[in-house]
Design an enzyme around this catalytic site. Structure first.
Site, mmCIF file in Angstrom:
data_model
loop_
_atom_site.group_PDB
_atom_site.id
_atom_site.type_symbol
_atom_site.label_atom_id
_atom_site.label_comp_id
_atom_site.label_asym_id
_atom_site.label_seq_id
_atom_site.Cartn_x
_atom_site.Cartn_y
_atom_site.Cartn_z
ATOM 1 C CG ASP A 1 41.894 44.282 33.787
ATOM 2 O OD1 ASP A 1 40.868 44.693 34.350
ATOM 3 O OD2 ASP A 1 42.637 45.020 33.101
ATOM 4 C CG HIS B 1 42.172 42.709 38.136
ATOM 5 N ND1 HIS B 1 43.072 43.715 38.455
ATOM 6 C CD2 HIS B 1 41.163 43.339 37.472
ATOM 7 C CE1 HIS B 1 42.624 44.876 38.015
ATOM 8 N NE2 HIS B 1 41.472 44.673 37.390
ATOM 9 C CG HIS C 1 45.114 51.238 37.330
ATOM 10 N ND1 HIS C 1 44.310 50.565 36.428
ATOM 11 C CD2 HIS C 1 45.902 52.047 36.577
ATOM 12 C CE1 HIS C 1 44.601 50.961 35.196
ATOM 13 N NE2 HIS C 1 45.559 51.864 35.254
ATOM 14 C CE LYS D 1 42.864 48.316 40.949
ATOM 15 N NZ LYS D 1 42.031 47.908 39.833
ATOM 16 C CG HIS E 1 45.922 45.601 35.301
ATOM 17 N ND1 HIS E 1 46.703 46.648 35.701
ATOM 18 C CD2 HIS E 1 44.638 45.976 35.545
ATOM 19 C CE1 HIS E 1 45.927 47.622 36.165
ATOM 20 N NE2 HIS E 1 44.672 47.234 36.085
ATOM 21 C CG HIS F 1 36.763 45.169 35.898
ATOM 22 N ND1 HIS F 1 36.849 46.271 36.716
ATOM 23 C CD2 HIS F 1 38.032 44.902 35.497
ATOM 24 C CE1 HIS F 1 38.108 46.666 36.810
ATOM 25 N NE2 HIS F 1 38.849 45.848 36.074
HETATM 26 N N1 LIG Z 1 41.430 47.259 32.259
HETATM 27 C C1 LIG Z 1 40.696 48.137 31.632
HETATM 28 O O1 LIG Z 1 41.092 48.580 30.562
HETATM 29 N N2 LIG Z 1 39.542 48.577 32.112
HETATM 30 C C2 LIG Z 1 38.962 48.281 33.409
HETATM 31 C C3 LIG Z 1 39.576 49.103 34.500
HETATM 32 C C4 LIG Z 1 40.998 48.740 34.799
HETATM 33 O O2 LIG Z 1 41.254 47.701 35.417
HETATM 34 O O3 LIG Z 1 41.881 49.489 34.391
HETATM 35 C C5 LIG Z 1 37.455 48.530 33.344
HETATM 36 O O4 LIG Z 1 36.831 48.560 34.407
HETATM 37 O O5 LIG Z 1 36.916 48.663 32.244
#
Ligand SMILES: NC(=O)N[C@@H](CC(=O)O)C(=O)O
Length: 429
Positions: free
Chosen positions: A331, A96, A220, A182, A258, A98
């Site tokens: 995450d 996971h 999510h 997702k 998460h 970003h």
């Molecule tokens: N985890 C987070 O708080 N933020 C994530 C999005 C997500 O996974 O909820 C993001 O893309 O900033």
């Protein structure tokens, strides 16, 4: 294997500074200086040979083995600690992540690539990645942002919308680069404004196609109803969305992303179908007090939000139990500093450069370092039906200070635990 008699004192051993020995594919490799190395080696080999007759040595747990060796051969605590200072494990993946795009992508991609073999890359860009064609092009941008000769593999995902068609899932499967879809409930988190409003209606044909194609749904797991307390949203989601979903589509692979609560642990552990969960370092190490300690702490703010201590403990227990249903998903969610430190700060914690160190800390503190590798490197690929990585990394216990920030062309990113001292460091083999 040599005779397993230990010598009585360090002076009997030859000096082999810095030597690393690997015992069995799953056991720790040990690096010790001079006699410590040899003392520990004899002690360990002694313990291994004692169980050889029963063919158990491959599965012996390293920590138990060390404790056994320590008591039988009266290793000093210094030697015992030294033996524990280094582990060699199969290269971990991040299930996971970003990575963003543009300048931010260039700043963060090398950090993940330095630690992980592969990563499930989340599609919540603006605009979101809703088609296979967009995922292919995003993947190319990621590959361009990586350092030369880097073998990191981005595993792409699609962002589920009410208007996605089952045909898109067939294309995604055929592409060989998209590995999951997702689900963001609309309004749940960063860039979720295009998310799902009608999961059991408009999205149902897509979900059915995903079940047929064995394409995992990454969830999510929070309701967005403002009448539901923010700390109860995961529990409410399990009751009102996840349970009905898995009952309706028992073949669908679901990853609850998460997870933050004992309720999620219970759901994942008790459901017999193909359900698993990713776990972040922050939800293993922090509870909701960390949001307010000494003032508001924006860099500890993520979604789902940190929960109370009892939930954190339940998650630690779950991941360190050895269950195959839990695996590493950082995450890691970078936002430029000004977007965190402002009157309406973004949710997301940046952990990519420190995540492995933090997971090792959690497992070490739970006395479960022998379960770390399955969590970081086996359970994820096994659930996705992908091969495990072949390469190895070494984690060495050697204190280091987390940078205060990572500057890049248009600002800086503040990592989790900025300025704090951590114990474990990662080295590529
Ligand atoms: N985890 C987070 O708080 N933020 C994530 C999005 C997500 O996974 O909820 C993001 O893309 O900033």
């Amino acid at each position: 294997m040599p005779e397993n008699k230990p010598a009585s004192g360090p002076e009997r051993f030859s000096s082999r500074p810095g030597k690393t020995i690997g015992i069995g594919s799953r056991l720790c490799a040990l690096t010790l200086e001079a006699y410590q190395y040899q003392a520990a080696q004899y002690a360990l080999l002694g313990t291994i040979s004692s169980s050889k007759g029963r063919r158990r040595h491959h599965t012996m747990k390293t920590d138990k083995m060390l404790k056994g060796a320590s008591s039988v051969y009266r290793l000093s605590s210094a030697v015992y600690e030294a033996v524990r200072m280094e582990l060699t494990i199969t290269h971990p993946d991040d299930w996971h992540l970003h990575l963003r795009d543009g300048e931010l992508l260039g700043a963060v991609a090398p950090h993940s690539a330095a630690h992980f073999g592969r990563a499930i890359v989340m599609p919540n860009l603006r605009p979101p990645i809703t088609t296979t064609a967009a995922a292919v092009s995003y993947r190319e941008s990621i590959l361009k942002a990586l350092p030369a000769k880097c073998s990191f593999q981005p595993l792409m995902t699609l962002y589920l919308t009410d208007s996605m068609q089952p045909e898109e899932i067939k294309l995604a499967r055929k592409s060989g680069v998209v590995f999951a879809v997702k689900l963001y409930p609309v309004g749940a988190t960063t860039n979720s404004q295009d998310g799902v409003t009608d999961l059991f209606g408009k999205c149902l044909p897509v979900l059915e196609e995903m079940a047929r194609q064995s394409m995992p749904l990454l969830v999510h797991g929070e309701v967005t109803d403002s009448n539901v307390d923010v700390f109860d949203r995961e529990k409410a989601f399990i009751e009102t969305v996840l349970q009905p979903l898995v009952q309706r589509l028992p073949q669908l692979k679901v990853v609850m992303e998460h997870i933050t609560t004992a309720d999620a642990v219970k759901f994942v552990e008790s459901y017999e179908g193909p359900v698993a969960a990713t776990v972040t370092p922050q939800h293993l190490l922090l509870n909701r007090n960390s949001l307010f300690q000494g003032g508001l702490q924006p860099h500890n703010y993520c979604l789902p939000v940190l929960k109370r201590e009892t939930h954190r403990q339940a998650i630690v227990l779950a991941v360190t139990s050895g269950s195959k249903r839990f695996f590493l998903g950082t995450d890691s969610a970078p936002h430029e500093r000004r977007r965190k430190e402002c009157s309406c700060g973004c949710a997301g914690i940046y952990s990519a450069p420190i995540a492995l160190s933090l997971y090792a800390k959690v497992f070490e503190e739970a006395g479960a370092l022998d379960k770390l590798e399955a969590f970081t490197s086996f359970n994820g690929p096994d659930f996705y039906g992908l091969p495990r990585n072949k390469s190895k990394i070494t984690m060495r216990k050697s204190p280091w200070v987390v940078p205060e920030s990572f500057p890049f062309s248009v600002g800086e990113i503040v990592p989790m635990f900025a300025g704090k001292t951590l114990q474990w460091q990662t080295f590529m083999n």
